[in-house]
Design a protein around this motif. Structure first.
Motif, short mmCIF file in Angstrom:
data_model
loop_
_atom_site.label_atom_id
_atom_site.label_comp_id
_atom_site.label_asym_id
_atom_site.label_seq_id
_atom_site.Cartn_x
_atom_site.Cartn_y
_atom_site.Cartn_z
N GLU A 93 -59.43 80.04 26.96
CA GLU A 93 -59.72 79.10 28.04
C GLU A 93 -58.55 78.14 28.24
O GLU A 93 -57.84 77.78 27.29
CB GLU A 93 -60.97 78.30 27.72
CG GLU A 93 -62.25 79.11 27.78
CD GLU A 93 -63.47 78.25 27.51
OE1 GLU A 93 -64.26 78.01 28.43
OE2 GLU A 93 -63.62 77.80 26.35
N ASP A 139 -61.00 86.60 35.08
CA ASP A 139 -61.15 87.00 33.68
C ASP A 139 -62.64 87.06 33.34
O ASP A 139 -63.15 86.29 32.52
CB ASP A 139 -60.41 86.02 32.76
CG ASP A 139 -60.42 86.47 31.30
OD1 ASP A 139 -60.82 87.63 31.04
OD2 ASP A 139 -60.03 85.66 30.43
N SER A 152 -65.73 83.20 35.49
CA SER A 152 -64.36 82.68 35.40
C SER A 152 -64.14 81.48 36.31
O SER A 152 -64.79 81.32 37.35
CB SER A 152 -63.37 83.78 35.75
OG SER A 152 -63.51 84.18 37.10
N ASN A 167 -63.69 87.50 29.77
CA ASN A 167 -63.27 86.41 28.88
C ASN A 167 -62.28 86.89 27.82
O ASN A 167 -62.40 86.58 26.63
CB ASN A 167 -64.49 85.78 28.20
CG ASN A 167 -65.52 85.22 29.16
OD1 ASN A 167 -66.63 84.92 28.78
ND2 ASN A 167 -65.17 85.08 30.43
N GLU A 193 -58.86 86.26 27.83
CA GLU A 193 -57.83 85.28 27.55
C GLU A 193 -58.45 83.98 27.04
O GLU A 193 -59.63 83.70 27.31
CB GLU A 193 -57.02 84.99 28.82
CG GLU A 193 -56.26 86.18 29.38
CD GLU A 193 -55.00 86.46 28.59
OE1 GLU A 193 -54.47 85.52 27.97
OE2 GLU A 193 -54.54 87.62 28.61
N TYR A 196 -56.18 85.87 36.46
CA TYR A 196 -55.97 86.84 35.39
C TYR A 196 -55.58 88.19 35.98
O TYR A 196 -56.10 88.63 37.02
CB TYR A 196 -57.25 87.00 34.57
CG TYR A 196 -57.25 88.19 33.66
CD1 TYR A 196 -56.60 88.16 32.43
CD2 TYR A 196 -57.89 89.37 34.04
CE1 TYR A 196 -56.59 89.27 31.59
CE2 TYR A 196 -57.89 90.48 33.22
CZ TYR A 196 -57.23 90.43 32.00
OH TYR A 196 -57.22 91.53 31.19
N ARG A 249 -61.93 76.16 31.01
CA ARG A 249 -62.44 77.26 31.82
C ARG A 249 -61.52 78.46 31.71
O ARG A 249 -60.33 78.32 31.41
CB ARG A 249 -62.62 76.84 33.28
CG ARG A 249 -61.41 76.18 33.91
CD ARG A 249 -61.75 75.67 35.29
NE ARG A 249 -60.68 74.87 35.86
CZ ARG A 249 -60.72 74.32 37.06
NH1 ARG A 249 -61.78 74.48 37.82
NH2 ARG A 249 -59.72 73.60 37.52
N TYR A 250 -62.08 79.62 31.99
CA TYR A 250 -61.30 80.86 31.95
C TYR A 250 -60.55 81.05 33.27
O TYR A 250 -60.98 80.56 34.33
CB TYR A 250 -62.21 82.06 31.70
CG TYR A 250 -62.82 82.10 30.32
CD1 TYR A 250 -62.09 82.58 29.24
CD2 TYR A 250 -64.11 81.63 30.10
CE1 TYR A 250 -62.64 82.62 27.96
CE2 TYR A 250 -64.67 81.66 28.83
CZ TYR A 250 -63.92 82.15 27.76
OH TYR A 250 -64.47 82.17 26.50
#
Length: 655
Positions: free
Chosen positions: A594, A587, A551, A590, A592, A632, A582-583
Motif C-alpha cells: 500500500e 491492483d 484499489s 493487492n 503491491e 498498477y 491504499r493500493y
C-alpha cells in the motif's frame, strides 16, 4: 437489482393511498408556502427543503464557507469534505465518494452545475475548472446513492454547484497571483433591466505552469444568464463557454517519482490536451395551481477535445441534449406537508473519436418520489425510477460494422425521517443505484463480449444529525453493495485490435461498509473548530479476488479546520486533510504494498473591509510528497505527483 416498473407503481399507489386516507388533504391556505421546484436545491430533492427534512446525508457549503477557506479552486475547497477523496493524473481531478477507485470516480459520482450534468458520455472526467469560485453561491453534497432522483451515475454521491443569482445589483473584480507562475483574473456583474428582468455575467482567465514540468495550462471561461421572475412564473436562459489547454506530464516510474516528483515523463514531450466546450440552457416554471408547480429545463452542451498522449494523436467531438420536464406538488395535511416530485429525463449523447469510434446513446427515464407525513415529526419517503439506454456503437476494431445495445435499469427508494425536536433528526434509508457503461467501456471489451451489463447496486444508510447554535454533529453508517461493477481489468483478455493489455469488464460483486462523523463547534463568537472522520471497508465479495481490498480506496480519511476572526476585518483559517494507506489503482489482487498515508496542511489569511477583500492562501504547508494518482501494471507501475507547497495572493473589489 431494484423492482419492476409495475411493482414500483403498485407500491407507490398503495402507500400514498393509505397515507392520504389516514391524513385528510386540503388545499394549502394562501399564507402557506407553495411548492417550489427551484433547482438551487436540486441535490436535496429537486425542490426547496430544509436539510433536516431530507432522509439522507446532505452537507451544504455556502458563500461564507467558500470565502473563509481562501480556496482558489474546487479541488482545494472540497478535498476531504464529506468523505471526498481526490484523484488527479495531472490533467484534471475527479472526486470519489463512498469507496471508488480513481479511474471509477468520474463515473460513479454525479457532478452538476445548477442541476445540469457535467459528466460526459465517455470516460472523460467532468471538467471541474469549467466554473470559477467567484461564480459559486453554494455547493450541495449528497453522500450516498440517489438513483431515484438522478438515475445514471448517482452511485457514490452527488455534488451540485449552485451559481450566483441575479437577485442583487453588484459587480466585482479579482486578481490573483502565486507559485508556479500562476495568474488569474475574475470578473462578474449582475443587475436589473426591469422589475421582472435581471441579468448576470461572469468571466475568468487563468494561466499557470503547475507543479510538474511540462504541465502548463491556460484556461478561460465566460458565462451569462437572463432571468424573468414574477409571482407565478420564472424563466431563465443562460450560455457558457470554456477553453482549456494543458500540457501533459505523463506518468512516472516509482524510481523517477522518488528522485524528482516534478519531472515529466520522457515520452510526454509532445503531449497535450485542448478542450473547448459551449453550453446553453433554458428553463421555465409556472405555478399552475396553489398546489402544483410545473417546470421544464432544456440544455445542450457541445465539446471538442484534441489530444496527443504518448505520441498518439486524436480528437473527440461530443454533444449532449437534455430535456427534463418535472412537476412538484405540496399538499397540507393534518399531519404535515405531503410533497410529490415527478418527472421525465431525456438525454441524447453523441461521441465521435477520430480513430474510428463513435456512439450515439439515448437515455429515457421516468421517476416519482413522495415525502409522506405519518405524524408532525415523522415522515417517510418512497420513490421509483425506470431508465432505458439505447446505444448505436461503431468501433473500427471491436465493432467495425456497428452494434446496437438496448438496456434498462430500475431503482426503488424507501426512507424514514424522524425529528424528535426542531434541532435534530434520525433517518433510515434504502435506495437502488445504477450506471450504464460509457462508450469507451463498451468499445474496449474482451473478444466475444458484446456489451457490458449495467452496473447495479443497493445502498442502506442510517444517520443522526444534531444542529444547535454552537454545535453541529452528524453521524452516519452505510452499506453499499454492487453487482456487475464496471471496471478496467488489466488481466482480462485483450480486445480484438486492442492497443494495450486488459479490458473493461463486469467485475465480481463488491461491497462497501462505511461510517462518518462530523463535528462543528463554535467555541466563541469569533472562534470555530471542526472535525471529520470517514471510514470505508471496500472489498470484493466474489471471484478470485474475494476478500481483497478495492484499489485506490483509503480506508481512513478525515479533515479538521480552525477558523478565527482576528478582528472585524481579518480572519485566519487553517485546515488539514488526511488520506490513509491504499493500493495502487488496478491492483485488485493487492500484489503491491500500500502507498503511505499523508496529511496536507493549508492556511488562509483573509481580509475584508467595505468593498475590498484579500486572501493569502498557502497549500501543502509541509511540502508533503504524495501520489495524487497511481496505476498498477505488470509492465511497471505509474505515478502522478500531487502538488507541492504553493502560495497564492488574491485581491478583490466589489462595486
Amino acid at each position: 437489482m431494484g423492482s419492476k416498473p409495475t411493482k414500483i407503481s403498485l407500491s407507490l399507489a398503495t402507500i400514498l393511498g393509505l397515507s392520504i386516507w389516514g391524513a385528510p388533504v386540503y388545499a394549502a391556505p394562501l399564507n402557506e408556502p407553495v411548492a417550489n421546484v427551484d433547482d438551487t436545491m436540486t441535490v436535496i430533492g429537486r425542490s426547496d427543503k430544509s436539510v433536516l427534512n431530507i432522509a439522507t446525508n446532505v452537507a451544504v457549503l455556502d458563500a461564507s464557507d467558500i470565502e473563509a477557506s481562501g480556496a482558489t479552486n474546487l479541488v482545494q475547497l472540497l478535498r476531504g469534505r464529506s468523505g471526498i477523496q481526490v484523484s488527479d493524473s495531472n490533467s484534471g481531478a475527479v472526486f470519489a465518494m463512498r469507496g471508488f477507485s480513481g479511474e471509477q470516480a468520474g463515473q460513479n459520482t454525479l457532478v452538476l452545475i445548477d442541476g445540469r450534468r457535467l459528466n460526459n458520455i465517455d470516460l472523460a472526467a467532468p471538467n471541474l475548472d469549467a466554473i470559477a469560485l467567484n461564480q459559486i453561491e453554494r455547493i450541495e453534497i449528497l453522500s450516498g446513492s440517489a438513483g431515484v432522483l438522478y438515475g445514471d451515475q448517482a452511485v457514490g454521491g452527488v455534488i451540485n454547484i449552485i451559481t450566483k443569482s441575479s437577485e442583487h445589483a453588484q459587480a466585482g473584480l479579482q486578481v490573483s497571483a502565486g507559485s508556479f507562475d500562476t495568474t488569474e483574473y475574475k470578473g462578474d456583474i449582475s443587475g436589473a433591466i426591469t422589475e421582472q428582468w435581471r441579468y448576470v455575467a461572469a468571466a475568468n482567465y487563468k494561466e499557470t505552469d503547475n507543479f510538474r514540468y511540462h504541465n502548463d495550462s491556460e484556461t478561460g471561461s465566460v458565462f451569462g444568464r437572463l432571468d424573468y421572475q414574477s409571482e407565478q412564473a420564472h424563466f431563465y436562459s443562460e450560455a457558457g463557454y470554456f477553453d482549456n489547454h494543458r500540457l501533459l506530464a505523463g506518468g512516472l516510474s516509482q524510481a523517477e517519482f522518488s528522485v524528482n516528483p516534478r519531472a515529466a515523463a520522457l515520452t510526454s514531450s509532445k503531449d497535450y490536451q485542448h478542450e473547448i466546450t459551449t453550453s446553453v440552457r433554458s428553463g421555465y416554471q409556472q405555478q399552475a395551481t396553489k398546489n402544483w408547480l410545473l417546470g421544464t429545463d432544456v440544455s445542450y452542451t457541445d465539446s471538442s477535445t484534441n489530444t496527443t498522449n504518448s505520441g498518439f494523436a486524436g480528437d473527440n467531438q461530443r454533444s449532449q441534449l437534455s430535456i427534463t420536464p418535472k412537476a412538484v406538488a405540496t399538499f397540507a395535511t393534518a399531519k404535515g406537508s405531503l410533497e410529490i416530485v415527478s418527472g421525465i429525463d431525456y438525454h441524447l449523447g453523441e461521441s465521435e473519436f477520430s480513430w474510428g469510434r463513435s456512439n450515439t446513446q439515448t437515455q429515457t427515464a421516468a421517476y416519482v418520489q413522495a415525502t409522506v407525513p405519518l405524524a408532525t415529526n415523522l415522515s417517510y419517503v418512497v420513490g421509483g425510477r425506470y431508465a432505458k439506454a439505447e446505444d448505436e456503437l461503431v468501433d473500427g476494431s471491436a465493432y467495425p460494422n456497428g452494434v446496437e445495445l438496448d438496456q434498462d435499469a430500475k431503482a426503488f427508494e424507501l426512507g424514514l425521517n424522524y425529528r424528535p425536536s426542531a434541532s435534530q433528526r434520525f433517518y433510515l434509508r434504502a435506495e437502488d443505484n445504477f450506471r450504464f457503461a460509457k462508450v469507451d467501456e463498451q468499445a474496449y471489451t474482451s473478444a466475444g463480449v458484446i456489451g457490458l451489463k449495467p452496473q447495479t447496486g443497493r445502498s442502506y444508510e442510517a444517520g443522526w444529525d444534531l444542529m444547535l447554535a454552537s454545535h453541529v454533529v452528524k453521524l452516519s453508517l452505510y452499506r453499499l453493495s454492487l453487482e456487475d461493477e464496471i471496471v478496467f481489468d488489466p488481466s482480462a483478455p485483450k480486445p480484438n485490435g486492442g492497443f494495450f493489455d486488459g479490458a473493461n469488464v463486469n467485475a465480481d460483486a463488491s461491497r462497501r461498509y462505511g461510517a462518518s462523523a462530523n463535528w462543528n463547534w463554535q467555541l466563541m463568537p469569533d472562534l470555530g473548530f471542526g472535525l471529520e472522520y470517514h471510514y470505508v471497508d471496500a472489498e470484493f465479495t466474489q471471484g478470485p479476488n474475494k476478500g481483497k481490498a478495492l484499489s485506490w480506496v483509503a480506508a481512513h480519511s478525515g479533515r479538521s479546520y480552525l477558523s478565527y476572526d482576528i478582528s472585524d476585518a481579518w480572519q485566519l483559517y487553517t485546515e488539514a486533510s488526511y488520506t490513509g494507506e491504499r493500493y495502487l489503482g488496478g491492483d485488485n489482487a493487492n500484489l503491491e504494498p500500500e502507498l503511505d498515508s499523508y496529511v496536507l496542511g493549508n492556511l488562509a489569511l483573509n481580509y475584508r473591509q467595505d468593498e475590498w477583500s484579500a486572501s493569502l492562501r498557502l497549500d501543502n504547508l509541509f511540502d508533503e510528497e504524495y501520489a495524487s494518482a497511481g496505476f498498477y501494471s505488470a509492465w511497471g507501475n505509474s505515478f502522478y505527483s500531487g502538488d507541492g507547497r504553493s502560495i497564492r495572493l488574491t485581491a478583490g473589489y466589489r462595486f
